[in-house]
Design a protein around this motif. Structure first.
Motif, PDB file in Angstrom:
ATOM      1  N   LEU A 159      38.703  34.822  41.929  1.00  0.00           N
ATOM      2  CA  LEU A 159      39.259  34.474  40.326  1.00  0.00           C
ATOM      3  C   LEU A 159      37.694  33.853  39.824  1.00  0.00           C
ATOM      4  O   LEU A 159      37.313  34.017  38.599  1.00  0.00           O
ATOM      5  N   VAL A 160      37.162  32.884  40.225  1.00  0.00           N
ATOM      6  CA  VAL A 160      36.045  32.149  39.858  1.00  0.00           C
ATOM      7  C   VAL A 160      34.873  33.125  39.549  1.00  0.00           C
ATOM      8  O   VAL A 160      34.146  33.244  38.542  1.00  0.00           O
ATOM      9  N   PHE A 161      34.764  34.009  40.554  1.00  0.00           N
ATOM     10  CA  PHE A 161      33.658  35.012  40.116  1.00  0.00           C
ATOM     11  C   PHE A 161      34.060  36.235  39.052  1.00  0.00           C
ATOM     12  O   PHE A 161      33.100  36.513  38.350  1.00  0.00           O
ATOM     13  N   SER A 162      35.153  36.423  38.963  1.00  0.00           N
ATOM     14  CA  SER A 162      35.393  37.304  38.110  1.00  0.00           C
ATOM     15  C   SER A 162      35.249  36.874  36.801  1.00  0.00           C
ATOM     16  O   SER A 162      35.136  37.574  35.770  1.00  0.00           O
ATOM     17  N   ILE A 163      35.566  35.705  36.565  1.00  0.00           N
ATOM     18  CA  ILE A 163      35.505  34.880  35.139  1.00  0.00           C
ATOM     19  C   ILE A 163      34.050  34.568  34.854  1.00  0.00           C
ATOM     20  O   ILE A 163      33.543  34.708  33.778  1.00  0.00           O
ATOM     21  N   ALA A 164      33.114  34.010  35.874  1.00  0.00           N
ATOM     22  CA  ALA A 164      32.013  33.810  35.603  1.00  0.00           C
ATOM     23  C   ALA A 164      30.870  34.583  35.864  1.00  0.00           C
ATOM     24  O   ALA A 164      29.815  34.682  35.000  1.00  0.00           O
ATOM     25  N   LEU A 165      30.979  35.506  36.606  1.00  0.00           N
ATOM     26  CA  LEU A 165      29.996  36.475  37.109  1.00  0.00           C
ATOM     27  C   LEU A 165      30.405  37.942  36.482  1.00  0.00           C
ATOM     28  O   LEU A 165      30.085  38.948  37.470  1.00  0.00           O
ATOM     29  N   VAL A 166      31.034  38.144  35.572  1.00  0.00           N
ATOM     30  CA  VAL A 166      31.495  39.542  35.448  1.00  0.00           C
ATOM     31  C   VAL A 166      30.242  40.404  35.045  1.00  0.00           C
ATOM     32  O   VAL A 166      30.495  41.809  35.384  1.00  0.00           O
ATOM     33  N   GLY A 167      29.414  39.968  34.623  1.00  0.00           N
ATOM     34  CA  GLY A 167      28.105  40.642  34.291  1.00  0.00           C
ATOM     35  C   GLY A 167      27.481  41.453  35.359  1.00  0.00           C
ATOM     36  O   GLY A 167      26.751  42.346  35.344  1.00  0.00           O
ATOM     37  N   VAL A 168      27.484  40.700  36.496  1.00  0.00           N
ATOM     38  CA  VAL A 168      26.927  40.813  37.946  1.00  0.00           C
ATOM     39  C   VAL A 168      27.590  42.310  38.098  1.00  0.00           C
ATOM     40  O   VAL A 168      27.167  43.160  38.882  1.00  0.00           O
ATOM     41  N   VAL A 169      29.087  42.075  38.104  1.00  0.00           N
ATOM     42  CA  VAL A 169      29.803  43.209  38.764  1.00  0.00           C
ATOM     43  C   VAL A 169      29.447  44.552  37.882  1.00  0.00           C
ATOM     44  O   VAL A 169      29.435  45.784  38.292  1.00  0.00           O
ATOM     45  N   GLN A 170      29.168  44.577  36.608  1.00  0.00           N
ATOM     46  CA  GLN A 170      28.729  45.730  35.736  1.00  0.00           C
ATOM     47  C   GLN A 170      27.494  46.283  36.147  1.00  0.00           C
ATOM     48  O   GLN A 170      27.140  47.392  35.552  1.00  0.00           O
ATOM     49  N   GLN A 171      26.657  45.613  36.850  1.00  0.00           N
ATOM     50  CA  GLN A 171      25.506  46.408  37.398  1.00  0.00           C
ATOM     51  C   GLN A 171      25.648  47.113  38.672  1.00  0.00           C
ATOM     52  O   GLN A 171      24.781  47.905  39.005  1.00  0.00           O
ATOM     53  N   VAL A 172      26.628  47.164  39.316  1.00  0.00           N
ATOM     54  CA  VAL A 172      27.036  47.736  40.335  1.00  0.00           C
ATOM     55  C   VAL A 172      27.230  49.416  40.368  1.00  0.00           C
ATOM     56  O   VAL A 172      28.061  49.700  39.198  1.00  0.00           O
ATOM     57  N   PRO A 173      26.432  50.446  40.804  1.00  0.00           N
ATOM     58  CA  PRO A 173      26.785  51.657  40.514  1.00  0.00           C
ATOM     59  C   PRO A 173      28.188  52.164  41.190  1.00  0.00           C
ATOM     60  O   PRO A 173      28.328  51.818  42.222  1.00  0.00           O
ATOM     61  N   LYS A 174      28.777  53.171  40.394  1.00  0.00           N
ATOM     62  CA  LYS A 174      29.910  53.879  40.988  1.00  0.00           C
ATOM     63  C   LYS A 174      29.808  54.552  42.203  1.00  0.00           C
ATOM     64  O   LYS A 174      30.478  54.510  43.315  1.00  0.00           O
TER      65      LYS A 174
END
Length: 741
Positions: free
Chosen positions: A335-350
């Motif tokens: 939950l903390v990661f999803s709120i605070a670091l959502v920008g990091v997730v968007q760097q992951v290639p499919k």
């Protein structure tokens, strides 16, 4: 292996100490374990959302809800819940058919159904599904995931049906995107090779390292691989479910499918997790209620369905978790990661997540399950179920697999062996009927009975545990016809189902334990004709079994042991030694005595004949508990003039007992009463007497005759070894070597 708590009786007695120890345990064990599980769950949750064609945030919502809600309410102390690969196929179909909002409604409804399952206490019934079908279902899901994600790995997008994914794969290969493909292959290589890295490095989850390396690689490679897109924050992704616009029958089927799959997968995962630790066992009904509550919460918030996940749960146990706190904390970190670091997730290639999902999918196809299915004769069920799940859909594949498994079970259970053959060297025939004899056996039964020539004597041996009216009628009609033309039929019923009961009521399966009680238990007939009744029963059920064995011994006997034991009616030598006719040359007298002065001609004659003529290899003396002779010796009162004369031969045993013989001390330490102690000492003294007998000494020296002692405890039906200086249990390992004094 771990336990569910670190508390001690002292800490239980003091509330402050209890909570202090609990907090210490969470800090030392559950907190580190929760971080490891979080690192494993994060990339898997993202990948499963993509594979299901659901919003990316839905995977994170489900992971957080599964950890926190099931962690607080669940009945499995170490299971970790979240989105699972096992639901991706059916979930993708549901989203394509109804849309995302309606799928969330279906998730909520499935959760309500799971709560009903849990409250009705039918959770364990879900475990009655044949494991081979569950294994094949997971394998089919794994193959489907791998086929879908192979297109993403090559730079394209997954198709719907598996058949379409297969047929269009060659075209996708011709148009692969090099950057996506390289990133995905690197991720697969790292995950597969991670098992061989040093143990300290393996503390970091391999999937996390693989996705991180793949992401960094995608940033430095030329090209622009497709990346994860999350519109807004996690809070923006939260939304209420939408009601279906119609087609309620299909909606109800989807609800039932998701509820059943999520329930079965959660319960099977809980069973597997229980095998990994020694702590508190799972409360399956409570776990099912918790899973339902989590699915209601996840669906209401716009998340994927939640189940217990064996990958995360086994990681949780291996990381040293002790309580549900680890699962709860892992949900908090997501939950903390999803709120605070959502920008990091968007760097992951499919393509990086595609590589991860291909490995996860292929790991669902376990060679151990295939080998087990082959060994147990269920390989056809496994193969058919897996192929049907891949080519049709999950529900149809599982139903077909269950139907095939049930058909094979029915065939195995109801099949019967029927054989008719002549008895060698005679003009008699024997018909053996073994198994479950029902109307399904009529073709085989009539075929074999037709082989019996007219006018012959026939022994019909029935070893059946179930006999229905149709089978009984076929046997009865054949018997009547055979006897009407000069033949003779004799029936022997060894099995638990009897001919006489076939017409008195509905057929019932006989109890095998009842047959053992009849064979080994005391006679129930206490009338004056008890022996005659027993002989008749023997002729009816056992005589023909003994006949061929005794026929081999009709001109000679070759016992392996002389067995000297008491005349007590409760001692049955062949039963307690698991021996048959011709094995024991038995001598019985009051108190299992061998007079040292050789004054009893009967005992001397038996000893001499067994050792010199029959060449027995062992001489065994067996005493027993509650022995009347030993009790009379201890009491010191007269038992009658004739018995007193005989018991005088046991005076050396009484003297040794009073002199604190080592066997008495060992028996007393083991908790036996004085009569049993004296009985054991008596066995040891008889062994010493026999050792000094000239016939015995000669046989021991010339051919290695062994002398051994036994004690039969009537109350427990256990047999102990008695030696010159102690007593001990007899195990299977002891059977490999002779028991000697």
């Amino acid at each position: 292996m771990s336990t569910d708590t670190d508390t001690t009786p002292e800490s239980d007695a003091v509330p402050g100490r209890f909570w202090s120890d609990r907090l210490s345990s969470i800090t030392r064990h559950d907190l580190p374990a929760s971080i490891v599980v979080f690192l494993v769950a994060l990339p898997l949750s993202l990948g499963i959302a993509i594979a299901s064609d659901a919003p990316i945030a839905a995977g994170l919502i489900a992971a957080a809800v599964g950890g926190i809600v099931v962690g607080f309410l669940g009945g499995s102390p170490l299971q970790v819940s979240g989105p699972a690969a096992g639901l991706t196929v059916v979930l993708a179909e549901t989203i394509h058919q109804f849309g995302w909002k309606t799928t969330c409604f279906i998730t909520v409804a499935a959760g309500l159904l799971q709560i009903m399952f849990g409250l009705s206490r039918i959770a364990r019934a879900a475990l009655a599904i044949a494991p081979v079908v569950v294994h094949a279902m997971l394998a089919g899901i794994g193959v489907t995931i791998a086929l879908q994600q192979a297109h993403v790995l090559l730079g394209g997008s997954s198709r719907g049906p598996a058949f379409e994914n297969i047929t269009e794969l060659p075209g996708q290969l011709l148009n692969l995107h090099g950057d996506d493909f390289l990133v995905g292959v690197v991720v697969i290589g790292i995950i597969v090779a991670w098992r061989w890295v040093p143990e300290r490095v393996r503390l970091i989850p391999g999937p996390l390292v693989a996705v991180l390396v793949g992401t960094v690689l995608s940033l430095v490679l030329p090209g622009d691989p497709e990346r994860i897109k999350i519109d807004g924050s996690l809070f923006d992704a939260i939304g209420l479910p939408g009601l279906p616009g119609g087609n309620w029958g299909a909606v109800a089927l989807a609800v039932l499918t998701i509820a059943l799959i999520a329930s079965v997968e959660s319960l099977l995962s809980a069973v597997a997790v229980d095998k990994l630790h020694t702590g508190k066992r799972t409360n399956f009904d409570r776990e099912l209620v918790a899973q339902g509550a989590a699915n209601i919460t996840s669906g209401m918030l716009g998340g994927l369905p939640v189940t217990g996940v064996i990958v995360r749960s086994s990681t949780n146990v291996a990381a040293g978790a002790r309580t549900q706190a680890s699962a709860i904390l892992h949900g908090v970190w997501i939950l903390v990661f999803s709120i605070a670091l959502v920008g990091v997730v968007q760097q992951v290639p499919k393509s990086a997540l595609a590589g991860l999902l291909i490995v996860v999918g292929m790991q669902l196809v376990k060679l151990a399950h295939i080998r087990l299915a082959h060994r147990t004769g269920d390989l056809a069920v496994y193969a058919v179920t897996m192929v049907c799940v891949v080519l049709l859909n999950l529900l149809e594949g599982v139903l077909i697999g269950l139907a095939l498994a049930f058909a094979m079970l029915l065939w195995r259970v109801v099949k019967v062996s029927v054989q008719a053959a002549p008895v060698a060297g005679t003009d008699r025939w024997i018909v053996t009927i073994d198994g479950t004899c029902t109307f399904l056996a009529l073709p085989k039964l009539t075929k074999e009975l037709a082989k019996v020539p007219t006018g012959t004597d026939v022994l019909v041996e029935l070893t059946v545990d179930f006999l229905d009216h149709a089978a009984y009628e076929a046997i009865h009609d054949w018997t009547r016809q055979h006897e009407s033309i000069g033949g003779k039929a004799e029936f022997v019923e060894i099995g638990t189902a009897r001919m006489e009961h076939a017409m008195t009521g509905p057929p019932r399966r006989g109890r095998a334990r009842g047959m053992l009680d009849e064979a080994l238990g005391p006679w129930r007939d206490r009338s004056d004709n008890a022996v005659a009744a027993g002989v008749a029963s023997y002729h009816r059920s056992h005589a023909h079994v003994l006949r061929p064995h005794l026929d081999e011994l009709r001109d000679r006997q070759d016992p392996h042991s002389l067995f000297l034991t008491c005349t007590d009616s409760r001692i049955v030598p062949n039963v307690i030694t698991n021996s048959g006719p011709g094995d024991l040359f038995t001598v019985r007298n009051v108190g299992n005595l061998h007079p040292a002065d050789g004054s009893d001609a009967s005992v001397e004659a038996a000893l001499s004949f067994a050792v010199d003529n029959l060449k027995v290899r062992n001489v065994v003396v067996c005493g027993h508990s509650s022995c009347g002779a030993m009790k009379a010796l201890l009491a010191g009162t007269s038992a009658g003039p004739r018995l007193d004369v005989w018991l005088a031969h046991a005076r050396p045993s009484l003297d040794a007992y009073r002199a604190e013989h080592p066997v008495r001390l060992a028996a007393a330490a083991a908790g036996y009463d004085e009569a049993a102690q004296l009985s054991m000492v008596n066995v040891a003294v008889q062994l010493e007497t026999l050792q000094h007998h000239p016939v015995m000494r000669e046989a021991v020296a010339e051919r290695g005759l062994t002398v051994s002692g036994l004690f039969f405890d009537i109350s427990t039906a256990c047999v102990l070894e008695v030696t010159a200086d102690g007593i001990s249990q007899i195990t299977d390992q002891d059977a490999a070597a002779p028991v000697t004094v």
